[in-house]
Enzyme design. Structure first.
Site, PDB file in Angstrom:
ATOM      1  N   THR A   9      37.920 -23.430  27.429  1.00 27.34           N
ATOM      2  CA  THR A   9      37.831 -22.133  27.911  1.00 27.34           C
ATOM      3  C   THR A   9      39.057 -21.173  27.557  1.00 27.34           C
ATOM      4  OG1 THR A   9      36.815 -23.057  29.766  1.00 27.34           O
ATOM      5  CG2 THR A   9      37.762 -21.067  30.440  1.00 27.34           C
ATOM      6  N   THR A  12      30.287 -24.986  38.913  1.00 26.63           N
ATOM      7  CA  THR A  12      31.516 -24.609  39.897  1.00 26.63           C
ATOM      8  C   THR A  12      32.016 -23.097  39.192  1.00 26.63           C
ATOM      9  OG1 THR A  12      33.342 -24.915  41.045  1.00 26.63           O
ATOM     10  CG2 THR A  12      32.888 -26.152  38.988  1.00 26.63           C
ATOM     11  N   GLN A  13      32.503 -22.285  40.018  1.00 22.32           N
ATOM     12  CA  GLN A  13      33.259 -21.108  39.624  1.00 22.32           C
ATOM     13  C   GLN A  13      34.757 -21.666  39.221  1.00 22.32           C
ATOM     14  OE1 GLN A  13      32.970 -18.431  42.959  1.00 22.32           O
ATOM     15  NE2 GLN A  13      30.899 -17.756  42.182  1.00 22.32           N
ATOM     16  N   CYS A  14      35.207 -22.731  40.010  1.00 27.51           N
ATOM     17  CA  CYS A  14      36.541 -23.312  39.853  1.00 27.51           C
ATOM     18  C   CYS A  14      36.740 -23.835  38.316  1.00 27.51           C
ATOM     19  CB  CYS A  14      36.680 -24.646  40.553  1.00 27.51           C
ATOM     20  SG  CYS A  14      36.377 -24.662  42.514  1.00 27.51           S
ATOM     21  N   THR A  36      41.041 -11.060  15.915  1.00 27.40           N
ATOM     22  CA  THR A  36      42.393 -10.586  15.911  1.00 27.40           C
ATOM     23  C   THR A  36      42.972 -11.020  14.412  1.00 27.40           C
ATOM     24  OG1 THR A  36      42.750 -10.357  18.203  1.00 27.40           O
ATOM     25  CG2 THR A  36      44.864 -10.303  17.051  1.00 27.40           C
ATOM     26  N   ASP A  69      34.869  -8.196  15.494  1.00 31.04           N
ATOM     27  CA  ASP A  69      35.382  -8.679  16.816  1.00 31.04           C
ATOM     28  C   ASP A  69      34.527  -9.536  17.388  1.00 31.04           C
ATOM     29  OD1 ASP A  69      35.971  -8.484  19.504  1.00 31.04           O
ATOM     30  OD2 ASP A  69      37.370  -7.017  18.978  1.00 31.04           O
ATOM     31  N   THR A 103      39.140 -14.714  19.751  1.00 31.42           N
ATOM     32  CA  THR A 103      39.531 -15.723  20.538  1.00 31.42           C
ATOM     33  C   THR A 103      38.489 -15.401  21.849  1.00 31.42           C
ATOM     34  OG1 THR A 103      41.170 -14.033  21.616  1.00 31.42           O
ATOM     35  CG2 THR A 103      41.734 -15.889  20.305  1.00 31.42           C
ATOM     36  N   ASP A 104      38.050 -14.092  21.943  1.00 31.08           N
ATOM     37  CA  ASP A 104      37.177 -13.620  23.275  1.00 31.08           C
ATOM     38  C   ASP A 104      36.024 -14.698  23.210  1.00 31.08           C
ATOM     39  OD1 ASP A 104      38.884 -11.706  23.399  1.00 31.08           O
ATOM     40  OD2 ASP A 104      37.683 -10.091  22.711  1.00 31.08           O
ATOM     41  N   SER A 131      33.815 -10.170  20.101  1.00 30.18           N
ATOM     42  CA  SER A 131      32.998  -9.621  21.280  1.00 30.18           C
ATOM     43  C   SER A 131      31.499  -8.956  21.027  1.00 30.18           C
ATOM     44  CB  SER A 131      33.506  -8.196  21.891  1.00 30.18           C
ATOM     45  OG  SER A 131      34.994  -8.427  22.050  1.00 30.18           O
TER      46      SER A 131
HETATM   47  N1  ASP Z   1      38.828  -9.211  20.624  1.00 32.53           N
HETATM   48  C1  ASP Z   1      39.322 -10.322  19.710  1.00 32.53           C
HETATM   49  C2  ASP Z   1      38.258 -10.911  19.206  1.00 32.53           C
HETATM   50  O1  ASP Z   1      37.670 -11.822  19.925  1.00 32.53           O
HETATM   51  C3  ASP Z   1      40.427 -10.946  20.487  1.00 32.53           C
HETATM   52  C4  ASP Z   1      41.037 -11.991  19.613  1.00 32.53           C
HETATM   53  O2  ASP Z   1      40.705 -12.378  18.557  1.00 32.53           O
HETATM   54  O3  ASP Z   1      42.099 -12.420  19.997  1.00 32.53           O
HETATM   55  O4  ASP Z   1      37.773 -10.791  17.955  1.00 32.53           O
END
Ligand code: ASP
Length: 346
Positions: free
Chosen positions: A170, A282-284, A17, A61, A93-94, A63
Site C-alpha cells: 500500500t 477492513t478500513q484498518c 514522477t 502519470d 507511485t499513486d 493516476s
Molecule cells: N502522480 C505521480 C504518479 O503516480 C506520483 C509519483 O510517481 O510518485 O505518476
C-alpha cells in the site's frame, strides 16, 4: 538461470514522477520520455547487465493507469518472458500497488522477477530517490540464489529500503522516500549496505516448471463502498444499485464490522441476492476481518464474503480478475477464501 552470461533485464517504462520534468508554463510535473530518464543514470553502465527497454507511449502519470495499461504491461512481459531473466517496471507511485496487485493475478505461474519501482522526486533532481531505486530494482531483478534460480519469483515493489510483495503493498506516504509498506506481511528484502533477502517470505510456486499463463480479461464492473457513521440507507441503496455493478469491496470498521441496523443488513442481503459479490475488507491499515463481534457476524450472515487480511488494492483487482474469468459466484467465493499468489493469509 544461466550464470555464465550477463543477466538480461527488460525495463518497462510507464511514466510516473521518476521520469517527469517540470512544465515551465504550469510549474507542474509531467511525464517525459525514457531517454531523458536513462541519461540521468550514467551509473547504470557500471552494472554488467544486458538491459533493454520498452515504453508506454505516451508515458503517463499513474493516476491515468487503467486495466488496458495492465494488459499492455502483461503482454510485454509475456512476449519477452523467455528472453529476459527479469523485468523492472518503472511506474508512478499513486497507483503502483494496484498495478502490482493486478499483475500478480494476471501472471499466473510467474517464476521470474517483476520488480516495480518509481520515485518521489524526479530523476533529474539533485536529491532524487529515483537513481537508487532504479539501480537497486535492476540488481534485485538480476539476483539469483545458490541454485542459480531467480531470488524473486513474483511481482514485488522496491522502494527505498524495502522490497515488498506487490499484492500486499500500500502507498503509505505522499512525502517520504519509504513510501510503501505491507501492513500484513514482512518485507521480502531489506536494503541497506547490502540487499538482504528474507528467503522465508519469498513466494515460491509448488512447481516451477509450470508455464506462464497470462490472464488478460479483467472486469471493471466493480466498486468500493466505504462505511462511515452517518451513511444513510438512501445513499447505500443508491450505491448498491449502480447499473451493471457485479462486485463490491465493502470497507468496514475494525475486524470487519458494520451497522447492525436492519436497513443495513437488508440492503446488503438484497444486493447479494441480486448476484452482486460483496467482499468485506477492513478500513484498518493492519489486521483483517475476523469473526469477533455480532456486528461483523450479521454482515457475514447477509452474504458478504470475508476478505481476511487482503489489502483494498489486492481486493479490487482480484475481484476484477475473478469476474473476468467468468467464474460462478460460488467459485468467486471459494477463490476469495484462499491465496492465489500470496495476497492473503487464510
Ligand atoms: N502522480 C505521480 C504518479 O503516480 C506520483 C509519483 O510517481 O510518485 O505518476
Amino acid at each position: 538461470m544461466n550464470l555464465d552470461r550477463k543477466p538480461r533485464i527488460l525495463i518497462i517504462y510507464t511514466g510516473g514522477t521518476i521520469g517527469m520534468i517540470e512544465d515551465s508554463e504550469t510549474a507542474t510535473l509531467k511525464p517525459f520520455d525514457f531517454t531523458h530518464l536513462i541519461d540521468n543514470v550514467p551509473k547504470i553502465k557500471k552494472l554488467n547487465f544486458d538491459i533493454e527497454n520498452v515504453s508506454l507511449t505516451p508515458p503517463i502519470d499513474s493516476s491515468d493507469m487503467d486495466p488496458a495499461h495492465w494488459v499492455q504491461i502483461a503482454k510485454t512481459i509475456e512476449e519477452h518472458y523467455l528472453i529476459f531473466d527479469g523485468f523492472v517496471v518503472l511506474h508512478g507511485t499513486d497507483t503502483m500497488a494496484y498495478t502490482a496487485s493486478a499483475l500478480s493475478f494476471m501472471l499466473e505461474n510467474l517464476s521470474k522477477p517483476v520488480i516495480i519501482t518509481g520515485s518521489q522526486l524526479p530523476i533529474g533532481e539533485v536529491r532524487t530517490d529515483g537513481e537508487e531505486n532504479l539501480i537497486t530494482a535492476l540488481q534485485i531483478a538480476a539476483a539469483v540464489n545458490s541454485q542459480g534460480s531467480p531470488m524473486v519469483q513474483e511481482v514485488a515493489i522496491l522502494f527505498e529500503n524495502y522490497l515488498w510483495r506487490g499484492n500486499r503493498s500500500t502507498k503509505m506516504s505522499a512525502d517520504n522516500f519509504n513510501a510503501f509498506k505491507s501492513n500484513n506481511y514482512p518485507p521480502l528484502a531489506k536494503i541497506g549496505l547490502g540487499i538482504h533477502f528474507n528467503e522465508e517470505a519469498l513466494f515460491r510456486l509448488p512447481n516451477r516448471d509450470r508455464r506462464l499463463k497470462v490472464h488478460y480479461d479483467l472486469d471493471s464492473d466493480v466498486m468500493f463502498i466505504d462505511l462511515f457513521p452517518g451513511l444513510t440507507e438512501a445513499t447505500l441503496r443508491h450505491q448498491l444499485s449502480t447499473p451493471g455493478i457485479k462486485g463490491i469491496v465493502l470497507k468496514t470498521y475494525g475486524a470487519g464490522n458494520g451497522p447492525t441496523a436492519g436497513w443495513f443488513t437488508d440492503a446488503i442481503r438484497e444486493a447479494v441476492n441480486r448476484g452482486i459479490v460483496i467482499l468485506n475488507v477492513t478500513q484498518c491499515v493492519n489486521g483483517g476481518v475476523h469473526k469477533i463481534y455480532a456486528a461483523g457476524d450479521s454482515l457475514a450472515a447477509s452474504g458478504a464474503i470475508s476478505g481476511h487480511d487482503i489489502t483494498a488494492e489486492a481486493a479490487i483487482t482480484k475481484m476484477m480478475h475473478l469476474l473476468g474469468l467468468d467464474y460462478s459466484i460460488a467459485e468467486i467465493r471459494r477463490n476469495f477464501d484462499h491465496s492465489l499468489c500470496g495476497e492473503v493469509t487464510v
